[in-house]
Design a protein around this motif. Sequence first.
Motif, short mmCIF file in Angstrom:
data_model
loop_
_atom_site.label_atom_id
_atom_site.label_comp_id
_atom_site.label_asym_id
_atom_site.label_seq_id
_atom_site.Cartn_x
_atom_site.Cartn_y
_atom_site.Cartn_z
N GLU A 21 0.84 -1.21 0.00
CA GLU A 21 0.00 0.00 0.00
C GLU A 21 0.88 1.26 0.00
O GLU A 21 0.64 2.21 -0.74
CB GLU A 21 -0.91 -0.04 1.24
N SER A 24 2.23 1.92 -3.36
CA SER A 24 1.29 2.48 -4.34
C SER A 24 0.99 3.94 -4.00
O SER A 24 0.79 4.76 -4.91
CB SER A 24 0.05 1.58 -4.49
N ILE A 25 0.98 4.28 -2.73
CA ILE A 25 0.78 5.70 -2.36
C ILE A 25 1.95 6.54 -2.88
O ILE A 25 1.76 7.60 -3.48
CB ILE A 25 0.65 5.86 -0.82
N ARG A 27 3.97 5.89 -5.32
CA ARG A 27 3.94 5.97 -6.79
C ARG A 27 2.86 6.93 -7.27
O ARG A 27 3.01 7.55 -8.32
CB ARG A 27 3.73 4.58 -7.39
N SER A 28 1.79 7.07 -6.48
CA SER A 28 0.72 7.99 -6.89
C SER A 28 1.18 9.44 -6.85
O SER A 28 0.50 10.33 -7.34
CB SER A 28 -0.51 7.81 -6.01
N ARG A 29 2.33 9.69 -6.26
CA ARG A 29 2.86 11.05 -6.19
C ARG A 29 3.81 11.34 -7.35
O ARG A 29 4.62 12.27 -7.31
CB ARG A 29 3.61 11.27 -4.85
N GLU A 30 3.70 10.54 -8.39
CA GLU A 30 4.56 10.71 -9.56
C GLU A 30 4.53 12.16 -10.04
O GLU A 30 3.47 12.79 -10.07
CB GLU A 30 4.06 9.79 -10.69
N CYS A 34 10.00 12.59 -3.96
CA CYS A 34 9.49 12.08 -2.69
C CYS A 34 10.62 11.54 -1.82
O CYS A 34 11.34 10.62 -2.23
CB CYS A 34 8.51 10.94 -2.91
N THR A 281 -2.95 5.61 5.67
CA THR A 281 -2.47 4.63 4.70
C THR A 281 -3.59 3.67 4.31
O THR A 281 -3.58 3.08 3.24
CB THR A 281 -1.31 3.82 5.31
N PRO A 284 -6.16 5.93 1.55
CA PRO A 284 -5.28 6.95 0.97
C PRO A 284 -6.04 8.05 0.24
O PRO A 284 -5.54 9.16 0.11
CB PRO A 284 -4.39 6.18 0.01
N TYR A 285 -7.23 7.74 -0.23
CA TYR A 285 -8.01 8.77 -0.91
C TYR A 285 -9.13 9.30 -0.02
O TYR A 285 -10.05 9.95 -0.48
CB TYR A 285 -8.55 8.24 -2.24
#
Length: 447
Positions: A21, A24-25, A27-30, A34, A281, A284-285
């Motif tokens: 998890e 993936s969090i 990576r969502s900040r691409e 970070c 976490t 996350p959304y």
Amino acid sequence: MRTLVMKFGGTSVGSAAHIREVASIVRSREGSRCVVLVSAMAGITNTLFEMAEAARSHDLDRAIRLLGKIEQSHLEASHELDIATPDIIGKIREIIENLRRRIHGIDLLGEFSLRVMDEIAAAGERLSSLLVSEYIKCPLLDARKVIRTDNHFGNAHPKLPVIKRNAALYLEPLLESSDIIVTQGYIGSDDADDTTTLGRGGSDYSAGLLALALQADEIEIWTDVEGIMTADPRIVPSARTVDILSYEEAVELASYGAKVLHPATVRPALEAGIPVTIRSTFAPYGKFSTISPGESSGRPCVAIAMRRQVMIISIIQESMTDQAGFLAKLFDIFGRLGVSVDLVSTSEICVSVSLDKRLLFEDLLKNLEELGQVSVADNRAVIAIVGDLLRKTPEVLRTTFIAMDGIPIDLISMGANGINLSLIVQEADAERAIRGLHTAFFEGGSR
Ligand code: ASP
Ligand code: MG
């Protein structure tokens, strides 16, 4: 490009599933740079302390068993994450073997120094960060290269100018080559390169320091709840996330047990204008709280917090009125004995202070009895109503008293900063009081 400092607490990295998890969090900040700081896996820091204690009391079996447990959790997680290469297993084993040597050393001596304890404690973050960086496939930075501290082992003070220099030297170049860097919270090193720690819960502190050093755009504190809540959801199921609050409001709430953030530790970052968000976490959304420089909730009551296990000590001294310096003498006793008092209320002949029940001891009572007649009221809880506009909103008091619905209040104190109204009640009444207050302040109850 935005720079984020993302701190993941122990529960967020507590299992292989959770580490997935986290990845993936991140990576969502691409599109952002970070810096990911991790705590030890949930429970591991405590286990490390227990292990050292067991070795000190020559319970070697227990110490070794605890060490085995630590090894097992990390090996298992590495298998579940499919990263159990000989290299990773080798690195985990190396840290474990080092701990084993420490345990034998402690057992032999029957004691350990804070310096040794810091080295042991640091293993938790070293292990978790190894798993997280390997799973994300990004560089792992040893935080001890950047977080320089004094040698106050167990609770070391950071040296900010050196940290800034080290961040420029070691962290910035890494961020040139990779947008994601993983490192450890909580740990640092002194000028002799010995490992230090920033105190329990110190990972938030690390996040604040690195954010400041990098002039980051935001600190994201990832934990297991959706930010700061209007009340403890275990007591008030309808409690909800506070969207935005000031640093001062966060500090007041944290000191009354809203334990999601160690606010003192992010103060320098906030002063430098870096906002802090607190996120879950596990959602996350979902909702999150923002502590933002120069902003506040704009509410008379932003949240209600509570601390249990409180007691009130009252000192009655009939001739107190003529005595200059009575309070000085009183607080000198607390000061000398190192007991921190919480709320204070004084009348003509009586001074009452509240303190954490666990701080009470014989010596304190004996010393206080020299000043007057002492009485102790046990089994109390402090309820804190916190809000930026509390003082400026006279109805808060009326609302509070109506919501208390006859529950006896032992002591009441309005913080001079005008954002905190504290009430001490019997512990047995505290949950009912909080539910009443929450209804009144947040659910359109009687106002
Ligand atoms: N792992 C350390 C502790 O449990 C530091 C932290 O989690 O912030 O105290
Ligand atoms: Mg922890």
